[in-house]
Design a protein around this motif. Structure first.
Motif, PDB file in Angstrom:
ATOM      1  N   UNK A   9       6.515   3.258   1.161  1.00 10.78           N
ATOM      2  CA  UNK A   9       7.715   2.611   1.665  1.00 10.78           C
ATOM      3  C   UNK A   9       7.470   1.146   1.993  1.00 10.78           C
ATOM      4  N   UNK A  10       6.192   0.761   2.075  1.00 11.18           N
ATOM      5  CA  UNK A  10       5.870  -0.628   2.398  1.00 11.18           C
ATOM      6  C   UNK A  10       6.268  -1.573   1.282  1.00 11.18           C
ATOM      7  N   UNK A  11       6.484  -1.065   0.078  1.00 11.13           N
ATOM      8  CA  UNK A  11       6.848  -1.913  -1.050  1.00 11.13           C
ATOM      9  C   UNK A  11       5.626  -2.403  -1.787  1.00 11.13           C
ATOM     10  N   UNK A  12       5.860  -3.306  -2.747  1.00 13.74           N
ATOM     11  CA  UNK A  12       4.767  -3.832  -3.552  1.00 13.74           C
ATOM     12  C   UNK A  12       3.898  -4.773  -2.722  1.00 13.74           C
ATOM     13  N   UNK A  13       2.608  -4.788  -3.057  1.00  9.02           N
ATOM     14  CA  UNK A  13       1.651  -5.628  -2.355  1.00  9.02           C
ATOM     15  C   UNK A  13       0.953  -6.520  -3.385  1.00  9.02           C
ATOM     16  N   UNK A  14       0.767  -7.788  -3.019  1.00 10.68           N
ATOM     17  CA  UNK A  14       0.044  -8.734  -3.862  1.00 10.68           C
ATOM     18  C   UNK A  14      -1.040  -9.386  -3.022  1.00 10.68           C
ATOM     19  N   UNK A  15      -2.265  -9.377  -3.533  1.00 10.30           N
ATOM     20  CA  UNK A  15      -3.396  -9.969  -2.834  1.00 10.30           C
ATOM     21  C   UNK A  15      -3.981 -11.072  -3.707  1.00 10.30           C
ATOM     22  N   UNK A  16      -4.141 -12.256  -3.122  1.00  9.28           N
ATOM     23  CA  UNK A  16      -4.686 -13.391  -3.858  1.00  9.28           C
ATOM     24  C   UNK A  16      -6.102 -13.669  -3.397  1.00  9.28           C
ATOM     25  N   UNK A  17      -7.005 -13.778  -4.358  1.00 12.35           N
ATOM     26  CA  UNK A  17      -8.399 -14.065  -4.027  1.00 12.35           C
ATOM     27  C   UNK A  17      -9.039 -14.935  -5.087  1.00 12.35           C
ATOM     28  N   UNK A  18     -10.286 -15.277  -4.879  1.00 10.70           N
ATOM     29  CA  UNK A  18     -10.988 -16.145  -5.823  1.00 10.70           C
ATOM     30  C   UNK A  18     -11.098 -15.525  -7.218  1.00 10.70           C
TER      31      UNK A  18
END
Length: 533
Positions: free
Chosen positions: A206-215
């Protein structure tokens, strides 16, 4: 010619579609809706799984609407997705619904698995009496000038058929492209995509889509898994071990590597169950031609992109809708000739000039976006890991600029694509000012038709050509593929002719029967009698 089912004669076919992904299925529907007899064959015995594409853009929904499938697609889609973008310790919450796009009925991004799109399109084909012939492979196709001789192999044996047109919707390693002798210009990326379906501990969908940005790149988590709750998509440097089957899932990725990708991205979740994984080598490429004679290419057979901005499935469907009506009209107009104003070569040639130019623009867009998203070079890695977190406080302000966000969505969704240089884009005499130019997409708007107010795209949601008359324009006859509508809230004597794919083909500010008749003949939709007052 023998059918694959015993000794019966193969039914007459106008268009042989090779490949039953979203491109091939859409093309079959569009060609059939405009009068062509279509046969669809697919080498694989079953649908390709799991899905790679997960997004439908606004323009794609628009072009599919006249085929009667958008309601079924939207029932399965998340049309109000929320995305949590995690930049270091900062989180930016972005909504992707109601994007200040008043000129479309679909002002949002739609999260929808490719498998669901294929299911809806396959069902629509079945409703029209067509089935996909799975386990049927194209062995060869040769254009002999008057038609195409194609050789097919299935569990019933080998058969040869002859038909006017063959369309390759059969992916990057296209058999049709090989048969046509069309070259390919492309190069591999130094990065690859990792896909997986998995369950995570402590992260509710239910939290929805997640995007994580890293090196090392971006990592996406979508609550759209097919064999588990979550679909993971991540980018990383490639070591070349996945082979050269670009765009196709290769070897599985060990669970430990997936967990390391998540840890490096800062996801902070543990993999509770891994259902499936694969590494996917990538390339960007463009066929040197989209057509040779009676052999055509569409979708991944004609162009391949990085996954950035979600162009693959959408571009293929838009290719299909552009080409499908032209093949239908070319088939219907086969009995006419130059003396009647119809030249099938002009109509069919417009497909390559229109869609290859659009594909080149998307290559630039996706390449730039993928560089920022996935490149492991020092500068893009610094942008993701250092600059973006520092700029995170400004992101809500930028997202609040709804017009700015809407313009970005227009570009990504191909709402800005036009065919102004196409031979099918004709300006009448005198020109109609203040209306979309020939070649432009017709925007949605509130209009008055038959004494009632409604939305323009809803009125046009049926196959064929639509002639939109201003309030005081002279009446015009309709025809088998031509619908005439008078817009009571648009003063003037002009008209706009809209192609079956929603682009303006002809416009004029006053009666121009010669120009209109010529344009209708040009596309193969000329009425039996000349258009006149």
């Amino acid at each position: 010619m023998v059918a694959p089912h015993g000794g019966n004669v193969t039914p007459a076919v106008d268009v042989l579609v090779v490949g039953a992904g979203t491109t091939g299925l859409s093309l079959a529907l569009q060609a059939r809706a405009h009068g062509a007899r279509v046969r669809v064959v697919e080498r694989r015995p079953g649908p390709f799984r799991p899905s790679r594409a997960l997004i439908l853009h606004s323009r794609t929904l628009e072009v599919l609407r006249p085929l009667g499938v958008t309601d079924a697609l939207l029932e399965l889609a998340d049309t109000a997705p929320r995305v949590h973008v995690r930049l270091g310790s900062r989180v930016v919450d972005a909504g992707l619904a109601d994007l200040a796009l008043p000129d479309t009925a679909f002002p949002h991004l739609s999260l929808l698995r490719q498998t669901d799109v294929e299911t809806v399109l396959t069902r629509a084909l079945a409703d029209r009496g067509m089935t996909v012939e799975r386990g049927t492979e194209l062995l060869g196709a040769r254009d002999d000038g008057d038609g195409v001789r194609a050789v097919l192999r299935s569990r019933h044996g080998v058969e040869e058929i002859r038909c006017p047109f063959v369309v390759g919707c059969d992916g990057p390693a296209s058999a049709v492209r090989s048969c046509a002798g069309i070259g390919w210009h492309g190069r591999p990326y130094a990065e690859e995509v990792v896909l997986a379906d998995l369950d995570l501990g402590g992260t509710p969908p239910e939290a929805g889509a997640e995007v994580f940005a890293g090196r090392q790149g971006l990592l996406f988590l979508f609550p759209l898994g097919e064999q588990a709750t979550w679909r993971l998509l991540a980018t990383r440097a490639s070591d070349g071990g996945a082979g050269q089957c670009f765009g196709r899932p290769g070897p599985a990725v060990p669970r430990a590597e997936l967990q390391q990708l998540m840890d490096d991205s800062g996801a902070g979740a543990r993999i509770a169950r891994l259902a499936w994984s694969a590494r996917v080598p990538l390339q960007c490429g463009l066929a040197r031609r989209f057509r040779r004679g009676r052999l055509f290419l569409a979708g991944d057979a004609a162009h391949t992109y990085s996954p950035a901005t979600g162009q693959g499935m959408n571009a293929g469907i838009q290719d299909a809708v552009n080409l499908g009506w032209k093949l239908g009209f070319a088939t219907n107009g086969a009995g006419r000739g130059p003396a009647e104003g119809f030249d099938a070569e002009v109509l069919l040639g417009s497909y390559e000039s229109e869609r290859r130019a659009a594909a080149r623009g998307r290559l630039v867009l996706t390449h730039a976006a993928f560089w920022a998203e996935a490149s492991t070079g020092r500068f893009p890695a610094w942008l993701r890991a250092v600059a973006a977190p520092r700029a995170a406080p400004a992101f809500p302000v930028l997202l609040g600029r709804r017009r700015l966000v809407a313009e970005a969505v227009r570009v990504v969704s191909q709402l800005r694509v036009n065919y102004r240089r196409s031979p099918l884009s004709v300006e009448g005499t005198p020109p109609l000012r203040g209306a979309p130019r020939p070649g432009d997409r017709l925007p949605d708007a509130t209009v008055g038709v038959a004494g009632a107010a409604g939305r323009l795209h809803a009125v046009l949601a049926r196959p064929g050509v639509h002639l939109l008359l201003q309030r005081d324009a002279a009446p015009l006859p309709s025809g088998p593929w031509v619908t005439v509508l008078r817009l009571s809230n648009s003063p003037g004597r002009g008209l706009v002719a809209v192609r079956p794919d929603g682009h303006v083909g002809f416009r004029c500010a006053a009666a121009d029967p010669v120009g209109l008749t010529g344009w209708l003949a040009l596309i193969g939709a000329a009425p039996s009698a000349p258009v006149g007052p």
